[in-house]
Design an enzyme around this catalytic site. Structure first.
Site, short mmCIF file in Angstrom:
data_model
loop_
_atom_site.label_atom_id
_atom_site.label_comp_id
_atom_site.label_asym_id
_atom_site.label_seq_id
_atom_site.Cartn_x
_atom_site.Cartn_y
_atom_site.Cartn_z
N THR A 147 0.88 -1.18 0.00
CA THR A 147 0.00 0.00 0.00
C THR A 147 0.91 1.23 0.00
O THR A 147 1.31 1.70 -1.05
CB THR A 147 -0.96 0.01 1.20
OG1 THR A 147 -0.23 -0.23 2.41
CG2 THR A 147 -2.02 -1.07 1.04
N LYS A 169 4.10 -6.87 3.87
CA LYS A 169 3.85 -5.47 3.60
C LYS A 169 3.51 -4.78 4.90
O LYS A 169 3.00 -5.39 5.84
CB LYS A 169 2.73 -5.27 2.57
CG LYS A 169 1.33 -5.69 3.00
CD LYS A 169 0.59 -4.76 3.92
CE LYS A 169 0.51 -3.35 3.34
NZ LYS A 169 -0.20 -2.45 4.35
N THR A 180 1.14 -9.13 12.57
CA THR A 180 1.16 -7.73 12.22
C THR A 180 0.98 -7.56 10.74
O THR A 180 1.36 -8.43 9.98
CB THR A 180 2.48 -7.05 12.64
OG1 THR A 180 2.37 -5.67 12.37
CG2 THR A 180 3.65 -7.61 11.91
N GLU A 259 6.67 4.42 7.59
CA GLU A 259 6.21 5.71 7.09
C GLU A 259 6.97 6.86 7.75
O GLU A 259 6.91 7.05 8.96
CB GLU A 259 4.71 5.86 7.33
CG GLU A 259 3.90 4.94 6.44
CD GLU A 259 2.43 4.91 6.77
OE1 GLU A 259 1.65 4.47 5.89
OE2 GLU A 259 2.04 5.29 7.88
N ASN A 382 0.29 10.30 6.52
CA ASN A 382 -0.99 9.90 7.13
C ASN A 382 -2.03 11.00 7.19
O ASN A 382 -3.22 10.72 7.34
CB ASN A 382 -0.72 9.33 8.53
CG ASN A 382 -0.13 7.94 8.45
OD1 ASN A 382 -0.83 6.98 8.14
ND2 ASN A 382 1.17 7.83 8.68
N THR A 387 -7.02 10.21 0.77
CA THR A 387 -7.25 11.01 -0.42
C THR A 387 -6.11 10.89 -1.41
O THR A 387 -6.18 11.44 -2.49
CB THR A 387 -7.46 12.48 -0.05
OG1 THR A 387 -6.35 12.95 0.72
CG2 THR A 387 -8.72 12.65 0.76
#
Length: 387
Positions: A147, A169, A180, A259, A382, A387
């Site tokens: 993702t 992932k 997880t 991230e 995040n 969007t």
């Protein structure tokens, strides 16, 4: 024992494609074994677990499976009875195309919560799936389950004549509570159901369950292993070692790709009363936003580690006067640090991987956990995720 990088395990084929779930990248992965497999899986304990979790738990109760379906970029969570029906339809479509019973297929989903699958696109995209299967390309499969990941995550080992491959992932919403994110393991080794279950769950607990990016447990966490036995029996000790190595390699790749992350944090706590205590303290440190931001800025504010240990209020056996805190080979507590020591600590915290070590000196148990720093990039990613 051979534990070297290996090629693909025997007997696995795959169909990997874009169904238009969200964008133009691959978002559907189906991996099939030519024969039924001994299988096991562990899944999120989230109260908002989606249909992929509940269905897969049921399908693995007999410790058998022959295929895994993964849909990325849509979690199919919090969609009520419609979401359940959609997940069941996906499995039935795959079952019809491949001849595998739907209850012998595991399903996993990851992505935005609260949005229904684009089921019409999925129906159209799965037509003729059975004739489109090719030899499994696990690198492509690792890409297909991504993702917000920036790199595909894959690791392999050889165990005697057998091979083991793991893919994963995940870069955010990671504070595992049994497994997880999504991670899948495939092997042609022959191993009993009881042994596989014991080895797999122990491995997950000491690797993926020791990983944390942002303290948020996903609604879709899934870890599944398929063993088709085509290569014959292997040493259980060798199999356990190989699985541990593959899982830990994937964990470190996830932590590095987290991230907004710029550094890996590894925390080891030893001399604890038991493993649970060591892990609790280590997690408190790696999950602390103040520790994470100090690491990000290479700020030698080691007191934040002491603060994190102090938050473990239920661990009443811990005596601060016996605790020793170190960063790499620099002891920061109890110690009187000079300006030279602080500069040395700053250099340590500027590395790509920052190692923090804590000795509680009240027992002989230890645990190691992994995480990452916290940067502006995490907020950027995040703040705009849906969007």
């Amino acid at each position: 024992m051979s534990l070297t990088i290996s090629s693909t395990p025997q007997g696995f084929s795959a169909f990997i494609t874009n169904l238009g779930i969200r964008d133009t990248t691959d978002d559907f992965v189906f991996i099939k074994s030519s024969v039924p497999c001994i299988a096991d899986g562990v899944f999120t304990q989230s109260l908002f677990a989606g249909p992929s979790i509940t269905i897969s738990r049921d399908n693995l109760k007999d410790s058998q499976a022959q295929g895994i379906v993964v849909i990325s970029k849509n979690a199919n969570v919090a969609n009520g009875s419609v979401g359940i029906a959609d997940a069941q339809e996906v499995l039935q479509l795959v079952a019809t195309e491949t001849g595998i019973a739907a209850h012998n297929i595991v399903i996993a989903s990851t992505g935005v919560i609260g949005r229904r699958y684009p089921i019409e696109k999925i129906r159209a995209g799965l037509l003729g799936l059975g004739k489109k299967l090719t030899d499994a390309d696990f690198h492509a499969a690792a890409r297909g389950i991504m993702t917000t990941d920036t790199v595909a995550k894959l690791a392999t080992r050889q165990i005697g004549n057998a091979k083991l491959v793991g893919i994963a992932k995940g870069v955010g919403m990671i504070e595992p509570n049994m497994a997880t994110l999504l991670t899948f393991f495939f092997t042609d080794a022959a191993i009993s159901a009881n042994s596989l279950r014991s080895i797999f769950r122990s491995t997950i607990d000491k690797t993926f369950n020791c990983l944390s990016v942002d303290t948020d447990t996903s609604t879709s966490d899934s870890a599944v292993i398929l063993a088709n036995g085509i290569a014959g029996e292997v040493s259980e000790l060798d199999f356990a070692s190989a699985l541990q190595e593959v899982a830990q390699e994937l964990v470190l790749k996830i932590a590095r790709d987290a991230e907004g992350a710029t550094k890996i944090i590894e925390v080891t706590v030893d001399s604890a009363i038991d493993y649970a205590q060591a892990k609790t303290v280590a997690k408190a440190i790696v999950n602390s936003p103040l520790v994470k931001t100090a690491v990000y800025g290479a700020d030698p504010n080691w007191g934040r580690v002491a603060m994190a240990i102090g938050k473990c209020e239920n661990e009443q056996q811990i005596n601060p006067e016996r605790v020793v805190i170190s960063f790499d080979n620099v002891k920061v507590y109890p110690s009187s640090l000079t300006e030279e020591n602080l500069e040395q600590l700053r250099q340590i915290m500027s590395k790509d991987k920052v190692d923090i070590h804590v000795s509680l000196n009240i027992g002989d148990a230890s645990a190691t956990v992994w995480g990452c720093d916290l940067s502006e990039g995490y907020i950027e990613i995040n703040g705009k995720y849906s969007t």
